[in-house]
Design an enzyme around this catalytic site. Structure first.
Site, PDB file in Angstrom:
ATOM      1  N   TYR A   1       0.674  -1.268  -0.028  1.00  0.00           N
ATOM      2  CA  TYR A   1       0.024  -0.165   0.183  1.00  0.00           C
ATOM      3  C   TYR A   1       0.796   1.389  -0.002  1.00  0.00           C
ATOM      4  CZ  TYR A   1      -3.955  -2.862   1.292  1.00  0.00           C
ATOM      5  OH  TYR A   1      -5.193  -3.736   1.530  1.00  0.00           O
TER       6      TYR A   1
ATOM      7  N   TYR B   1      -0.123 -10.293  -0.060  1.00  0.00           N
ATOM      8  CA  TYR B   1       0.839  -9.527   0.970  1.00  0.00           C
ATOM      9  C   TYR B   1       0.726 -10.536   2.171  1.00  0.00           C
ATOM     10  CZ  TYR B   1      -2.959  -6.628   2.483  1.00  0.00           C
ATOM     11  OH  TYR B   1      -4.353  -6.044   3.031  1.00  0.00           O
TER      12      TYR B   1
ATOM     13  N   ARG C   1      -2.577 -12.724   2.650  1.00  0.00           N
ATOM     14  CA  ARG C   1      -3.933 -12.285   2.357  1.00  0.00           C
ATOM     15  C   ARG C   1      -4.018 -12.642   0.696  1.00  0.00           C
ATOM     16  NH1 ARG C   1      -7.719  -8.329   3.671  1.00  0.00           N
ATOM     17  NH2 ARG C   1      -8.738 -10.407   3.251  1.00  0.00           N
TER      18      ARG C   1
ATOM     19  N   HIS D   1      -6.897  -8.414  -3.036  1.00  0.00           N
ATOM     20  CA  HIS D   1      -8.203  -7.784  -2.725  1.00  0.00           C
ATOM     21  C   HIS D   1      -8.447  -6.445  -3.146  1.00  0.00           C
ATOM     22  CE1 HIS D   1      -6.003  -7.558   0.974  1.00  0.00           C
ATOM     23  NE2 HIS D   1      -6.885  -6.474   1.263  1.00  0.00           N
TER      24      HIS D   1
ATOM     25  N   HIS E   1     -10.499  -3.036  -1.583  1.00  0.00           N
ATOM     26  CA  HIS E   1     -11.351  -2.457  -0.217  1.00  0.00           C
ATOM     27  C   HIS E   1     -12.494  -1.753  -0.988  1.00  0.00           C
ATOM     28  CE1 HIS E   1      -8.976  -3.846   2.849  1.00  0.00           C
ATOM     29  NE2 HIS E   1      -7.903  -3.640   2.221  1.00  0.00           N
TER      30      HIS E   1
END
Lengths: 174, 228
Positions: free
Chosen positions: B97, B136, B146, B149, B151
């Site tokens: 991120y 990640y 994870r 995905h 959000h």
């Protein structure tokens, strides 16, 4: 009837996407009737929650619930009814708004890392005896929904949210 | 070596216990005049058309597989949710991120910030162009990763319809091992969080298309009937 899309945790990195400049400035700039609502988001140990996002929705002072676009890009004039404010490192948030018309409360949606879904509650600026939701809350928990006027006549109210434990805030569901 | 598929699935995500309320929530049904039956409105003042293309926010091309993600936002009765804000945030193609707290040692992409927004149209449709995010590790030391995905944050016509959720990608082997994805009310609900590859949404020679429809829950239909 279609099944609803389930919620998922907001995660730790929403801070790059959801907060925006002026998100807590719901009152038009310099408005003489503006009030400040502020407080802390606290966990079950009483520790501050630094990564929380609070969203507020309320009627305009004239009671209108229609809202107005422009919440994400404030023009400093329009009252939109919607605000979004993140807590700082010490768990504190602050909102500048105008008193809601027709009802004594602001609707609050709380997003917190570490919860599977967001939480709803209300911040009451006054406590009328005929409020149907307050009347449904056991008396010993009613105070968790009441914003407390700050001494000194600064038109400021204190409203803390306790996620768990003694004094846990009353949360709402549809 | 134990094949990953032979591992038992993890328990559903419980979050941070000290942040989880213990008291049952109070139903808003006791207040038929609830402000939560209405909701904020958004408009062109809030969003620029370019906000929906996350690949065009910087001078250079971001690294990774370009995708379009599109679908409809409806209420439980299938009625379109029009003119409402859809916000998207995500990791880059390497699973990192663009956020100061993300210390995952994967490269940042100077041409990808990973946040966008748009308004639903008159049919409740939304559409983003972005980069397929990477997987990640759940935390710095973890062997648990994870799944890829996106959000999503969505508004409905009522404040009580507010939704924050995540979209996953079809066929991702990490999904069966992800405690967060599995923290849905019942196993079938996880299917509603998985986008579908849809060639009709491909941009030829440019981007792969995924369709993901969102159904906003609550307030109960009988309750809102005639209330606005």
């Amino acid at each position: 009837m279609a099944s609803g899309t389930p919620p998922q945790t907001v995660g730790p990195y929403f801070g790059a996407a959801l907060p925006y400049p002026g998100g807590g400035d719901l009152a038009p700039a310099g408005h003489p009737e503006a009030v400040t609502l502020h407080g802390y988001v606290l966990d079950g140990d009483g520790a501050p929650v630094p990564e929380a996002l609070l969203e507020f929705w309320q009627p305009a002072p004239d009671g209108s619930r229609a809202g107005a676009p422009g919440s994400l890009r404030r023009d400093g004039v329009t009252f939109t009814g919607f605000a979004r404010v993140a807590t700082r490192g010490d768990g504190h948030y602050a909102l500048r708004t105008l008193p809601p018309g027709g009802v004594p409360y602001l609707a609050v949606c709380l997003h917190v890392r570490g919860l599977q879904r967001h939480l709803f509650t209300r911040a009451y600026l006054a406590s009328p005896a005929d409020d149907p939701l307050l009347a449904a809350v056991p008396e010993e928990r009613r105070g968790t929904l009441l914003a407390v006027p700050e001494p000194g006549g600064h038109r400021a109210y204190r409203f803390d949210v306790r996620l768990r434990g003694p004094g846990e805030t009353v949360f709402l569901t549809v | 070596m134990t094949p990953l598929d032979a591992l038992p699935p993890p328990p559903p995500y419980q979050g941070i216990p000290q942040r989880r309320p213990q008291q049952p929530p109070l139903s808003l049904l006791c207040d038929p005049d609830a402000v939560e039956l209405t909701g904020p409105v958004f408009g062109p003042a809030d969003v620029d058309p370019g906000d929906a293309d996350l690949t065009r926010r910087h001078p250079g091309e971001p690294i990774g597989e370009r995708i379009t993600v599109a679908g409809r936002v409806t209420d439980r009765r299938g009625r379109p949710v029009r003119g409402q804000l859809v916000e998207l945030w995500q990791a880059n193609a390497a699973g990192r991120y663009a956020h100061p707290d993300d210390r995952h040692p994967a490269p940042l992409d100077p041409n990808f910030t990973g946040a966008g927004r748009c308004l639903t149209d008159g049919e409740g449709r939304y559409r983003f162009v972005t980069i397929r995010p990477g997987a990640y590790p759940l935390d710095g030391r973890s062997a648990v990763w994870r799944p890829a995905h996106l959000h999503f944050s969505l508004f409905g016509t009522a404040f009580a319809q507010r939704l924050v959720t995540q979209m996953y990608f079809p066929g991702d082997p990490l999904l069966a091992h992800d405690s967060i994805a599995r923290a849905v009310p019942e196993p079938a609900a996880l299917d509603r969080l998985i986008g579908a590859y849809d060639p009709a949404l491909n941009v030829p020679g440019h981007a792969l298309g995924y369709r993901w429809d969102v159904v906003l829950d609550g307030p109960a239909a009988t309750w809102t009937e005639g209330s606005r």
